[in-house]
Write an enzyme that holds these catalytic residues in place. Structure first.
Site, mmCIF file in Angstrom:
data_model
loop_
_atom_site.group_PDB
_atom_site.id
_atom_site.type_symbol
_atom_site.label_atom_id
_atom_site.label_comp_id
_atom_site.label_asym_id
_atom_site.label_seq_id
_atom_site.Cartn_x
_atom_site.Cartn_y
_atom_site.Cartn_z
ATOM 1 N N ARG A 130 -17.473 -0.218 1.743
ATOM 2 C CA ARG A 130 -17.975 0.978 1.048
ATOM 3 C C ARG A 130 -17.007 1.413 -0.051
ATOM 4 N NH1 ARG A 130 -19.365 6.344 4.376
ATOM 5 N NH2 ARG A 130 -17.095 6.331 4.610
ATOM 6 N N ARG A 143 -4.212 14.178 -20.742
ATOM 7 C CA ARG A 143 -5.545 14.562 -20.299
ATOM 8 C C ARG A 143 -6.577 14.166 -21.341
ATOM 9 N NH1 ARG A 143 -9.415 18.600 -20.326
ATOM 10 N NH2 ARG A 143 -10.191 19.263 -18.276
ATOM 11 N N LYS A 156 -18.408 7.950 -2.374
ATOM 12 C CA LYS A 156 -17.509 8.820 -1.603
ATOM 13 C C LYS A 156 -16.340 9.271 -2.485
ATOM 14 C CE LYS A 156 -15.436 9.172 3.017
ATOM 15 N NZ LYS A 156 -16.332 10.235 3.529
ATOM 16 N N GLU A 168 -27.498 16.512 4.308
ATOM 17 C CA GLU A 168 -26.482 16.126 5.287
ATOM 18 C C GLU A 168 -25.574 17.307 5.562
ATOM 19 O OE1 GLU A 168 -24.307 12.876 3.516
ATOM 20 O OE2 GLU A 168 -24.290 13.893 1.573
ATOM 21 N N LEU A 205 -24.426 10.407 1.661
ATOM 22 C CA LEU A 205 -23.418 9.370 1.856
ATOM 23 C C LEU A 205 -23.946 8.322 2.822
ATOM 24 C CD1 LEU A 205 -20.469 8.526 1.248
ATOM 25 C CD2 LEU A 205 -19.856 9.660 3.393
#
Length: 286
Positions: A52, A101, A150, A182, A206
């Site tokens: 994953r 940045r 994730k 979820e 997920l």
């Protein structure tokens, strides 16, 4: 006692571990992570988490860290060095730092940042909550649309946890377009009759590693599994409910928005699935 952590190829005392303030995980939440459980000193579902992780990296066009093929060895060394019998290993990969940045991704020659650390959780598999069940509330799902990746974008789930705490509950189930997606850090299930119901896989949730294992074990145990969306109203009328995650395994839910689920006590399906999951996962642990 200081933990040993891993940062970009080095094992270090946690107080000496540092990354750049320009790392994109800090500036842009431009990173992904995994959490692997440790039981009896061994890793649970490690290969699933690694697969994953690779998928998350690919979905974000992020390079794999140089140590990707050594992740099992790194996990094992951290478990050994920190004397973890039961606990968790957290892994985080960011796109790295280009030195300043910028919204645009840095050039491909910028190396990803790889960080791992452990948490010691004695008795992880013997949580008292698994015997009494947890309470959840429902909240609007306000996360971004790619929940299948994730990422470290965890602010709204953290806010959801705090909403639950303020309401005297343990967690929150998120609802979008009338249907449960979820939990804040877990997949959600209800049980009606002999059927286990959980939302189908998509970009909306997920793709839980524990979820996949639990559903496989449920089918092997001749339980009926139905993957579809369900509402909170349907959930409140269910016979049972539960959640799954790498840190909670299978956890019964006994109350939703102040309404008891079923009898308001832990039923028979969730404890049985928890027992099967722990037994089979320990056998396959590495």
């Amino acid at each position: 006692m200081s933990r040993t952590v891993y940062v970009n190829g080095e094992y270090l005392p946690e107080e000496d571990a540092k990354i750049s303030i320009f790392d994109r995980s800090f500036l842009m939440a431009d990173g992904v992570y995994e959490v692997t459980s440790v039981l009896d000193g061994k890793l649970i579902d490690f290969e699933g988490h690694k697969v994953r992780l690779e998928r998350s990296l690919n979905e974000l066009d992020m390079q794999k860290p140089e140590a990707f093929d050594d992740l099992l060895e790194i996990h094992r060394e951290l478990v050994r060095a920190n004397e973890i019998t039961d606990g968790l290993v957290y892994l985080q990969v960011s796109r790295g730092s280009a030195g300043d940045r910028d919204f645009a991704y840095p050039s491909e020659d910028v190396k990803p940042t790889l960080v791992l650390f452990t948490q010691n959780k004695p008795g992880l598999a013997d949580s008292p909550a698994a015997k009494k069940g947890i309470k959840v509330i429902s909240i609007e799902d306000q996360r971004w649309g790619r929940r299948d990746i994730k990422t470290v974008q965890l602010l709204y789930p953290s806010m959801g946890k705090m909403m639950a705490k303020a309401a005297g509950a343990d967690d929150a189930w998120m609802v979008e377009d009338g249907f449960v997606t979820e939990g804040t850090s877990n997949n959600a299930y209800i049980v009606k009759g002999n059927t286990i119901i959980t939302r189908q896989l998509s970009n909306d949730i997920l793709h839980g590693i524990t979820r996949a294992a639990v559903l496989r074990f449920a089918k092997e145990a001749q339980m009926t599994v139905e993957e579809r969306s369900f509402t909170m109203e349907e959930a409140k009328e269910a016979d049972e409910a539960f959640i799954t995650s790498a840190s909670t395994f299978v956890m019964p839910v006994v109350e939703m928005d102040g309404v008891p689920v079923g009898t308001g006590e832990v039923g028979s399906v969730a404890p049985r699935l928890r027992e099967i999951y722990l037994d089979e996962s320990r056998k396959a642990a590495v």
